[in-house]
Design a protein around this motif. Sequence first.
Motif, short mmCIF file in Angstrom:
data_model
loop_
_atom_site.label_atom_id
_atom_site.label_comp_id
_atom_site.label_asym_id
_atom_site.label_seq_id
_atom_site.Cartn_x
_atom_site.Cartn_y
_atom_site.Cartn_z
N VAL A 197 0.83 -1.20 0.00
CA VAL A 197 0.00 0.00 0.00
C VAL A 197 0.87 1.25 0.00
O VAL A 197 0.58 2.23 -0.73
N MET A 198 1.94 1.24 0.80
CA MET A 198 2.83 2.40 0.85
C MET A 198 3.48 2.65 -0.51
O MET A 198 3.58 3.78 -0.97
N HIS A 199 3.92 1.57 -1.15
CA HIS A 199 4.50 1.72 -2.49
C HIS A 199 3.46 2.23 -3.48
O HIS A 199 3.76 3.01 -4.39
N GLY A 200 2.21 1.80 -3.28
CA GLY A 200 1.15 2.23 -4.19
C GLY A 200 0.84 3.71 -4.11
O GLY A 200 0.41 4.31 -5.10
N VAL A 201 1.05 4.29 -2.92
CA VAL A 201 0.79 5.73 -2.77
C VAL A 201 2.05 6.57 -2.96
O VAL A 201 2.06 7.77 -2.67
N GLY A 202 3.14 5.92 -3.42
CA GLY A 202 4.33 6.67 -3.77
C GLY A 202 5.47 6.65 -2.77
O GLY A 202 6.44 7.40 -2.91
N ALA A 203 5.40 5.79 -1.74
CA ALA A 203 6.49 5.72 -0.75
C ALA A 203 7.72 5.08 -1.38
O ALA A 203 7.61 4.17 -2.21
N THR A 204 8.87 5.55 -1.00
CA THR A 204 10.12 5.02 -1.51
C THR A 204 10.64 3.91 -0.60
O THR A 204 10.19 3.74 0.55
N ASP A 205 11.61 3.14 -1.12
CA ASP A 205 12.23 2.09 -0.30
C ASP A 205 12.90 2.67 0.93
O ASP A 205 12.91 2.05 2.00
N ASP A 206 13.47 3.87 0.79
CA ASP A 206 14.13 4.50 1.94
C ASP A 206 13.13 4.81 3.04
O ASP A 206 13.43 4.63 4.23
N GLN A 207 11.93 5.26 2.69
CA GLN A 207 10.91 5.54 3.70
C GLN A 207 10.45 4.26 4.38
O GLN A 207 10.22 4.24 5.59
N VAL A 208 10.30 3.20 3.60
CA VAL A 208 9.91 1.92 4.19
C VAL A 208 11.01 1.40 5.12
O VAL A 208 10.74 0.92 6.23
N ALA A 209 12.26 1.48 4.66
CA ALA A 209 13.37 0.99 5.48
C ALA A 209 13.47 1.77 6.79
O ALA A 209 13.83 1.21 7.82
N ARG A 210 13.13 3.07 6.75
CA ARG A 210 13.22 3.87 7.97
C ARG A 210 12.23 3.40 9.02
O ARG A 210 12.50 3.45 10.22
N LEU A 211 11.06 2.90 8.58
CA LEU A 211 10.09 2.36 9.54
C LEU A 211 10.67 1.16 10.28
O LEU A 211 10.59 1.06 11.50
N PHE A 212 11.28 0.25 9.52
CA PHE A 212 11.79 -0.97 10.13
C PHE A 212 13.04 -0.70 10.96
O PHE A 212 13.23 -1.31 12.03
N GLN A 213 13.91 0.21 10.51
CA GLN A 213 15.12 0.47 11.29
C GLN A 213 14.78 1.19 12.59
O GLN A 213 15.46 1.01 13.60
N ARG A 214 13.71 1.99 12.57
CA ARG A 214 13.28 2.62 13.81
C ARG A 214 12.82 1.57 14.81
O ARG A 214 13.17 1.60 16.00
N ARG A 215 12.02 0.61 14.33
CA ARG A 215 11.54 -0.43 15.23
C ARG A 215 12.70 -1.27 15.77
O ARG A 215 12.74 -1.58 16.97
N ILE A 216 13.62 -1.66 14.90
CA ILE A 216 14.78 -2.43 15.35
C ILE A 216 15.63 -1.63 16.32
O ILE A 216 16.14 -2.16 17.31
N ALA A 217 15.80 -0.32 16.06
CA ALA A 217 16.60 0.52 16.94
C ALA A 217 16.00 0.59 18.34
O ALA A 217 16.70 0.48 19.36
N ILE A 218 14.66 0.75 18.41
CA ILE A 218 14.01 0.81 19.72
C ILE A 218 14.12 -0.53 20.44
O ILE A 218 14.42 -0.60 21.64
N ASP A 219 13.87 -1.62 19.70
CA ASP A 219 13.99 -2.95 20.31
C ASP A 219 15.42 -3.21 20.79
O ASP A 219 15.63 -3.77 21.88
N SER A 220 16.41 -2.81 20.00
CA SER A 220 17.80 -3.03 20.36
C SER A 220 18.20 -2.21 21.57
O SER A 220 18.90 -2.70 22.47
#
Length: 290
Positions: A197-220
């Motif tokens: 859905v994010m890609h469908g509305v124009g989100a880039t891979d960098d924006q998607v990766a930032r979501l996951f790296q934020r979650r991993i950073a908080i968990d770490s």
Amino acid sequence: MLDWVRATPAERRLLPGGRMQGPTPWVIAIMMFVMVVIAAAGLSLANAAGVVSRGVENRYSVQVANGAARAPAAEAALRNAPGVAAVRPVPETEMRKTLERWLGPEGAKADLPLPALIDVDLKPGVSPQAIATKVEAAVPGARFVAHSATLKPMLRAIHSLTWVAFAIVLMIALATAAAVVLAARSALAANRPTIEVMHGVGATDDQVARLFQRRIAIDSLNGGAAGALAAGVVLLVIAGGRAAWVEDVAGGPLLTFLDLVALALLPLLGTLLATLVARIAVLRALREAL
């Protein structure tokens, strides 16, 4: 680099995380606990080896076989030699007590011949060969032995254990990175519809990766802090409730202030490593999916 872990309120709602949710922070907490304990052990071994090396750097012993009669001549030669800081004859009673601990009651018998033993401290820069020559000239057959040579096998073993401890810390860090990669790919697969859905509305891979790296950073960060705190409690218990920088039986610090700072930085370094690894893994997985 802060943009990698910063997220807007909308991004937080898309992929929430934190507060030790899921298995990832607990795995990282266990890894960090082991890493801090082993790193502290390695640093303590390195400090102990340094204390012992400095303590025996200028310390020697003179051994005189059947030396009850010849020991005074060796002692006089040592006291008259330039560069000798201290001369301490070892009493026979002390030597027999030491032998008794190793050999039992037989070691304390008076008829057991013992060599004369004299401990010698030299001033810095003094040639031990010159002192040994004077002693051997005064008492033929006397042995001038460096304490460092006697303790060399033990110091070599301590240094080997220190390197083994640091190697284990490195392997645990690599294992943690592998666990982060698996966690990132698992989260990516679990949230595939949201990513599409994010890609469908124009989100880039960098924006998607930032979501996951934020979650991993908080968990770490949460898991690393919890593991490091538990390790600190265990180390205090092992130290008998004393502060970690108190002096040990060897007369040197168990852990210096810089060692404590390095141990405290391990959770932060682990968070940075996990964030970077998660970003690379997510970007690679997104490119492979295209």
